[in-house]
Motif scaffolding. Sequence first.
Motif, mmCIF file in Angstrom:
data_model
loop_
_atom_site.group_PDB
_atom_site.id
_atom_site.type_symbol
_atom_site.label_atom_id
_atom_site.label_comp_id
_atom_site.label_asym_id
_atom_site.label_seq_id
_atom_site.Cartn_x
_atom_site.Cartn_y
_atom_site.Cartn_z
ATOM 1 N N ARG A 127 0.826 -1.215 0.000
ATOM 2 C CA ARG A 127 0.000 0.000 0.000
ATOM 3 C C ARG A 127 0.855 1.257 0.000
ATOM 4 N NH1 ARG A 127 -3.190 0.016 5.009
ATOM 5 N NH2 ARG A 127 -4.005 1.988 4.193
ATOM 6 N N HIS A 128 1.963 1.213 0.733
ATOM 7 C CA HIS A 128 2.845 2.372 0.838
ATOM 8 C C HIS A 128 4.284 1.932 0.636
ATOM 9 C CE1 HIS A 128 -0.569 4.542 2.552
ATOM 10 N NE2 HIS A 128 -0.727 3.547 3.396
ATOM 11 N N ILE A 129 5.143 2.881 0.272
ATOM 12 C CA ILE A 129 6.571 2.597 0.115
ATOM 13 C C ILE A 129 7.363 3.638 0.900
ATOM 14 C CG2 ILE A 129 6.207 1.542 -2.140
ATOM 15 C CD1 ILE A 129 7.482 4.076 -3.393
ATOM 16 N N GLY A 130 8.585 3.278 1.223
ATOM 17 C CA GLY A 130 9.424 4.208 1.963
ATOM 18 C C GLY A 130 10.857 3.729 2.017
ATOM 19 N N VAL A 131 11.616 4.350 2.913
ATOM 20 C CA VAL A 131 13.046 4.054 3.018
ATOM 21 C C VAL A 131 13.416 3.886 4.485
ATOM 22 C CG1 VAL A 131 13.576 5.277 0.873
ATOM 23 C CG2 VAL A 131 13.652 6.528 3.053
ATOM 24 N N SER A 132 14.620 3.413 4.708
ATOM 25 C CA SER A 132 15.117 3.208 6.062
ATOM 26 C C SER A 132 16.620 3.455 6.064
ATOM 27 C CB SER A 132 14.812 1.779 6.520
ATOM 28 O OG SER A 132 15.263 1.551 7.838
ATOM 29 N N ASN A 133 17.104 4.061 7.131
ATOM 30 C CA ASN A 133 18.539 4.339 7.272
ATOM 31 C C ASN A 133 19.072 5.259 6.177
ATOM 32 O OD1 ASN A 133 19.087 2.554 9.636
ATOM 33 N ND2 ASN A 133 18.438 0.950 8.196
ATOM 34 N N PHE A 134 18.250 6.197 5.736
ATOM 35 C CA PHE A 134 18.681 7.192 4.745
ATOM 36 C C PHE A 134 19.108 8.465 5.468
ATOM 37 C CE2 PHE A 134 17.025 6.228 0.236
ATOM 38 C CZ PHE A 134 17.324 4.889 0.377
ATOM 39 N N ASN A 135 20.247 9.017 5.048
ATOM 40 C CA ASN A 135 20.683 10.313 5.557
ATOM 41 C C ASN A 135 20.040 11.416 4.713
ATOM 42 O OD1 ASN A 135 22.124 10.262 3.159
ATOM 43 N ND2 ASN A 135 24.143 10.126 4.122
ATOM 44 N N VAL A 136 20.397 12.675 4.982
ATOM 45 C CA VAL A 136 19.793 13.799 4.259
ATOM 46 C C VAL A 136 20.058 13.691 2.759
ATOM 47 C CG1 VAL A 136 19.914 16.293 3.886
ATOM 48 C CG2 VAL A 136 19.812 15.382 6.224
ATOM 49 N N LYS A 137 21.295 13.382 2.386
ATOM 50 C CA LYS A 137 21.650 13.304 0.969
ATOM 51 C C LYS A 137 20.824 12.253 0.240
ATOM 52 C CE LYS A 137 25.623 12.490 -2.092
ATOM 53 N NZ LYS A 137 27.076 12.157 -2.128
ATOM 54 N N LEU A 138 20.701 11.076 0.836
ATOM 55 C CA LEU A 138 19.943 9.995 0.208
ATOM 56 C C LEU A 138 18.453 10.311 0.177
ATOM 57 C CD1 LEU A 138 21.889 7.037 1.790
ATOM 58 C CD2 LEU A 138 21.601 7.380 -0.667
ATOM 59 N N LEU A 139 17.970 10.941 1.238
ATOM 60 C CA LEU A 139 16.557 11.311 1.275
ATOM 61 C C LEU A 139 16.256 12.328 0.167
ATOM 62 C CD1 LEU A 139 14.157 10.413 2.940
ATOM 63 C CD2 LEU A 139 14.631 12.260 4.557
ATOM 64 N N GLN A 140 17.173 13.266 -0.039
ATOM 65 C CA GLN A 140 16.989 14.229 -1.119
ATOM 66 C C GLN A 140 16.995 13.529 -2.476
ATOM 67 O OE1 GLN A 140 16.492 17.887 -1.044
ATOM 68 N NE2 GLN A 140 15.749 17.064 -2.991
ATOM 69 N N GLN A 141 17.877 12.546 -2.639
ATOM 70 C CA GLN A 141 17.912 11.788 -3.899
ATOM 71 C C GLN A 141 16.591 11.049 -4.119
ATOM 72 O OE1 GLN A 141 21.374 9.242 -3.852
ATOM 73 N NE2 GLN A 141 22.798 10.958 -3.683
ATOM 74 N N ALA A 142 16.060 10.467 -3.055
ATOM 75 C CA ALA A 142 14.782 9.752 -3.171
ATOM 76 C C ALA A 142 13.657 10.723 -3.546
ATOM 77 C CB ALA A 142 14.461 9.034 -1.865
ATOM 78 N N ILE A 143 13.675 11.902 -2.936
ATOM 79 C CA ILE A 143 12.675 12.928 -3.264
ATOM 80 C C ILE A 143 12.792 13.324 -4.732
ATOM 81 C CG2 ILE A 143 12.020 15.334 -2.841
ATOM 82 C CD1 ILE A 143 12.910 14.819 0.122
ATOM 83 N N ASP A 144 14.013 13.453 -5.210
ATOM 84 C CA ASP A 144 14.231 13.835 -6.607
ATOM 85 C C ASP A 144 13.671 12.784 -7.570
ATOM 86 O OD1 ASP A 144 15.521 16.107 -5.719
ATOM 87 O OD2 ASP A 144 17.546 15.322 -6.034
ATOM 88 N N VAL A 145 13.655 11.518 -7.131
ATOM 89 C CA VAL A 145 13.199 10.430 -8.003
ATOM 90 C C VAL A 145 11.672 10.300 -7.986
ATOM 91 C CG1 VAL A 145 13.254 7.927 -8.391
ATOM 92 C CG2 VAL A 145 15.360 9.134 -7.796
ATOM 93 N N VAL A 146 11.080 10.268 -6.788
ATOM 94 C CA VAL A 146 9.645 9.954 -6.699
ATOM 95 C C VAL A 146 8.805 11.055 -6.066
ATOM 96 C CG1 VAL A 146 10.012 7.452 -6.688
ATOM 97 C CG2 VAL A 146 9.942 8.703 -4.505
ATOM 98 N N GLY A 147 9.445 12.064 -5.506
ATOM 99 C CA GLY A 147 8.699 13.108 -4.819
ATOM 100 C C GLY A 147 8.476 12.767 -3.358
ATOM 101 N N ALA A 148 8.486 13.770 -2.499
ATOM 102 C CA ALA A 148 8.366 13.540 -1.060
ATOM 103 C C ALA A 148 7.051 12.865 -0.694
ATOM 104 C CB ALA A 148 8.505 14.862 -0.307
ATOM 105 N N GLN A 149 5.984 13.197 -1.434
ATOM 106 C CA GLN A 149 4.666 12.669 -1.068
ATOM 107 C C GLN A 149 4.580 11.163 -1.264
ATOM 108 O OE1 GLN A 149 5.315 14.431 -3.809
ATOM 109 N NE2 GLN A 149 4.757 12.971 -5.410
ATOM 110 N N ALA A 150 5.476 10.579 -2.067
ATOM 111 C CA ALA A 150 5.455 9.127 -2.308
ATOM 112 C C ALA A 150 6.148 8.345 -1.203
ATOM 113 C CB ALA A 150 6.110 8.815 -3.647
ATOM 114 N N ILE A 151 6.921 9.041 -0.363
ATOM 115 C CA ILE A 151 7.736 8.373 0.658
ATOM 116 C C ILE A 151 6.981 8.398 1.986
ATOM 117 C CG2 ILE A 151 9.957 8.379 1.852
ATOM 118 C CD1 ILE A 151 11.029 10.010 -0.619
ATOM 119 N N ALA A 152 6.453 7.258 2.379
ATOM 120 C CA ALA A 152 5.592 7.206 3.563
ATOM 121 C C ALA A 152 6.363 7.430 4.857
ATOM 122 C CB ALA A 152 4.862 5.865 3.626
ATOM 123 N N THR A 153 7.626 7.018 4.881
ATOM 124 C CA THR A 153 8.433 7.203 6.091
ATOM 125 C C THR A 153 9.897 6.965 5.772
ATOM 126 O OG1 THR A 153 8.451 6.748 8.494
ATOM 127 C CG2 THR A 153 8.482 4.836 7.025
#
Length: 272
Positions: free
Chosen positions: A129-155
């Motif tokens: 139902r939802h997708i997200g990440v774990s153990n991501f630092n700021v740089k990786l979180l920004q990369q994930a946002i760049d790929v799918v958008g912040a709203q797609a990352i549940a946590t």
Amino acid sequence: MNTTTNTIPSFGLGTFRLQGQIVIDAVRQALELGYRHIDTAQIYGNEAEVGQAIAESGVPRDELFVTTKIWTENLGADKLAPSLHESLRKLRMDHVDLTLIHWPSPAGAVPLADSLHALQAAQAQGHTRHIGVSNFNVKLLQQAIDVVGAQAIATNQIELHPYLQSPKLVGFAREQGIHLTSYMTLAYGKVLGDAVIVDIAQTRGWTPAQVALAWAMQRGFAVIPSSTRRENLQSNLLAPTLRLSDEEMARVDALDRGERMVSPAGLAPAWD
């Protein structure tokens, strides 16, 4: 528990390091007591036991929130979906509620976009139902946002406890509107003997664990403490109903010392 933070229940049961009959008993007792959020992972080696305990509990699937995490070996575009299907087979489910990238791909061997797009495909197919990440630092979180958008990352599920409060990462996630889940909220039990937390607990008539968990939830984090003892499972379950005063919150906030308990060589990113 129906308490939710964003889309993720604010309180659940973690199953890290619990194996075999121990994890079956822990999940069974937790569900009997009223837990409805269960967190597991491929690398924990206990998905089948978690699935067995859930299946035997009689709790309707639609009342549960189940999280699993994709291990680094399965992050490739060709491996992620088959590995998730295997997780679902072990869990005896046709979908999980949340699927996370457990750790970033070591040395970036698998492009983050490949993993995130594979997760989105699994989401579109109804396997999660939802997708997200774990153990991501700021740089990786920004990369994930760049790929799918912040709203797609549940946590972003991270180690977070009174001794490790990661203000830079927490601040960035909040700016982006990304929810955080705290694991190791009790710091392997170290905070349970902390003089400040013990003093608050004694003053309130609570357990030290309840103090630490309530603190984290008041800070807006979901928590997933694990326990194998019924009395601890039961007392932890009361934490969402407890409120610390502003002064008590400030006393716990002041315990931050950047003490990290989990940072496996070859897996951990450069922490903020």
